[in-house]
Design an enzyme around this catalytic site. Sequence first.
Site, PDB file in Angstrom:
ATOM      1  NE  ARG A  47      -2.205  -1.156   3.758  1.00 29.26           N
ATOM      2  CZ  ARG A  47      -2.039   0.018   4.325  1.00 29.26           C
ATOM      3  NH1 ARG A  47      -1.926   1.168   4.264  1.00 29.26           N
ATOM      4  NH2 ARG A  47      -1.201  -0.327   5.706  1.00 29.26           N
ATOM      5  CE  LYS A 101      -6.158  -4.107   4.700  1.00 28.58           C
ATOM      6  NZ  LYS A 101      -6.927  -4.856   5.667  1.00 28.58           N
ATOM      7  CG  HIS A 141      -7.608  -4.644  10.566  1.00 30.14           C
ATOM      8  ND1 HIS A 141      -6.321  -4.036  10.671  1.00 30.14           N
ATOM      9  CD2 HIS A 141      -7.856  -5.569   9.483  1.00 30.14           C
ATOM     10  CE1 HIS A 141      -5.794  -4.764   9.623  1.00 30.14           C
ATOM     11  NE2 HIS A 141      -6.568  -5.555   9.006  1.00 30.14           N
ATOM     12  CB  SER A 187       1.742  -7.637   9.570  1.00 27.80           C
ATOM     13  OG  SER A 187       2.372  -8.465   8.637  1.00 27.80           O
ATOM     14  CE  LYS A 219      -5.420 -10.330  11.118  1.00 31.20           C
ATOM     15  NZ  LYS A 219      -5.747  -8.941  10.553  1.00 31.20           N
ATOM     16  CB  THR A 220      -3.976 -15.649   9.145  1.00 36.72           C
ATOM     17  OG1 THR A 220      -4.320 -14.297   8.755  1.00 36.72           O
ATOM     18  CG2 THR A 220      -4.360 -16.607   7.960  1.00 36.72           C
ATOM     19  CG  ASP A 277      -7.954  -8.278   6.767  1.00 38.39           C
ATOM     20  OD1 ASP A 277      -7.164  -8.382   8.053  1.00 38.39           O
ATOM     21  OD2 ASP A 277      -7.910  -7.405   6.195  1.00 38.39           O
ATOM     22  NE  ARG A 281      -0.263  -9.092   1.798  1.00 36.23           N
ATOM     23  CZ  ARG A 281      -1.056  -8.918   2.830  1.00 36.23           C
ATOM     24  NH1 ARG A 281      -1.827  -9.483   3.485  1.00 36.23           N
ATOM     25  NH2 ARG A 281      -0.682  -7.973   3.869  1.00 36.23           N
TER      26      ARG A 281
END
Length: 528
Positions: free
Chosen positions: A56, A198, A217, A235, A239-240, A254, A319
């Site tokens: 980003r 996003k 988020h 990041s 989390k994932t 997410d 990604r």
Amino acid sequence: MNSVGISNGLEELLAGQNVHIQLSVPQLVEKVLKRGEGILTSTGAVRAETGKYTGRSPKDKYTVEEPSTKDKIDWGSVNQPISEEKFNNLYNQVIDHLKAKEEIFVFKGYAGADKKHRMPIQVINEYAWHNLFAHQLFIRPGEEELAGHQAEFTIISAPDFKADPAIHGTKSETFIMVSFERRTILIGGTEYAGEMKKSIFSVMNYMLPEAGILSMHCSANVGKEGDVALFFGLSGTGKTTLSADTNRKLIGDDEHGWSSSGIFNIEGGCYAKCINLTREKEPQIFDAIRFGSVLENVMVDSDTRMADYEDSILTENTRAAYPIQAIDNIITPSLAGHPNTIIFLTADAFGVLPPISRLTKEQALYHFLSGYTSKLAGTERGITSPQATFSTCFGSPFLPLPAQRYAEMLGQKIDEHNAKVFLVNTGWTGGEYGTGSRMKLAYTRAMVQAALEGELNNVETITDDIFGLEVPAHVPGVPDQVLQPSKTWSNPDAYRAKAMELAEKFRRNFNKFSGLSSEIQEYGGPRI
């Protein structure tokens, strides 16, 4: 030019002979290959490169300063203002740019799995692979829904159009602009597809709270008894990994909304990091990368077309984008009841935060607003030692409204539904990064499982004298010593010095917030 002129320009664009609306996945894949935008990997996924922008561009993100939103937006480095005149000028030039293209692609879908609160959107792309990305990341309509679809927000993405800062008022050739009055997101000068995802999330972070719904988020899953868990984290915090539990069904990985009915996924797909991805470590993600999925900046063997997930020559931020239905263990539709447990994840490279602690409401809001984790040496140029980083509400780049607005809503939800909140440190133990070791995943899983099953709600705790956190004295499957960071360090004085250093960083960061309750200020943070 006024908004009517802008609307007509869009209508003229969509009425053109070069427009492909709602192509299927196979049709889009064919277009990608025919146009030379990407290649097919051995699993059938499309692989594309994003050029010099592999992530980003937050410094190139703008919000149009408009009468209806001017007094609501939290203006600053995240929400940079740009005038309506400059937006309109750029908009019209981008429309003309797209009209001249041989082909453009349109996807119609939704943001929000709860039909009561979803937002119809359309995505206009000059790249077929970007349209495939949108098809996989947003919620796809059925035939009847498509027939009655009326977009309430439009993304217009033109990577080949480069802005001129002297003319357009931008900082570079890249621009990501949101106009809430015109219900339009304008993207140009970057091929990074994540800007589309996003940008819609940023829009939902404005629209949902205005409708009394908390936007978050976070990832979310649901247990066999219907118990819901949320996982917040930046990041690298896990989390994932932690939300992908074989014993629980995934709601989303997410972005979520929390309404009066419960939790719902904002998206229809997943956008997973895949650097060093293996089937052994992340089987759900690995197996989801098949026909129709999109790989960004992943290196591929020229002969076998096999993806090399260890190769980071283009970027560490490789990604994979795929529909959530590519994962077997999901709940359909992507919504569930109110959360029973909320997990805040942090990867503390200083090695001083407890691996799990139970938070009071005041501590929960303090750590939600802080959004702490660590950047490690080597992740960015100039970083040679661990650095504390704070991202408000675990998602500051995507929050149009003041942070306190989201925190107040979370506090109300915690009270209303008696949700239990825990802070889990997936970072270092026994010393800071370089001296200590990363917390064992097996220990973290055991602690999270105990929290989700309610085993830590009423257990004996020991209060951390620096951070004020209530640390369980015992957790099944975890050695007691591991639960107390001070006992894992060989040098108690070194531990205390490092803990005090981090506590001071928390305090200095929190000074930027004003208008909070005295209880959060007094009882939420470290005791220094």
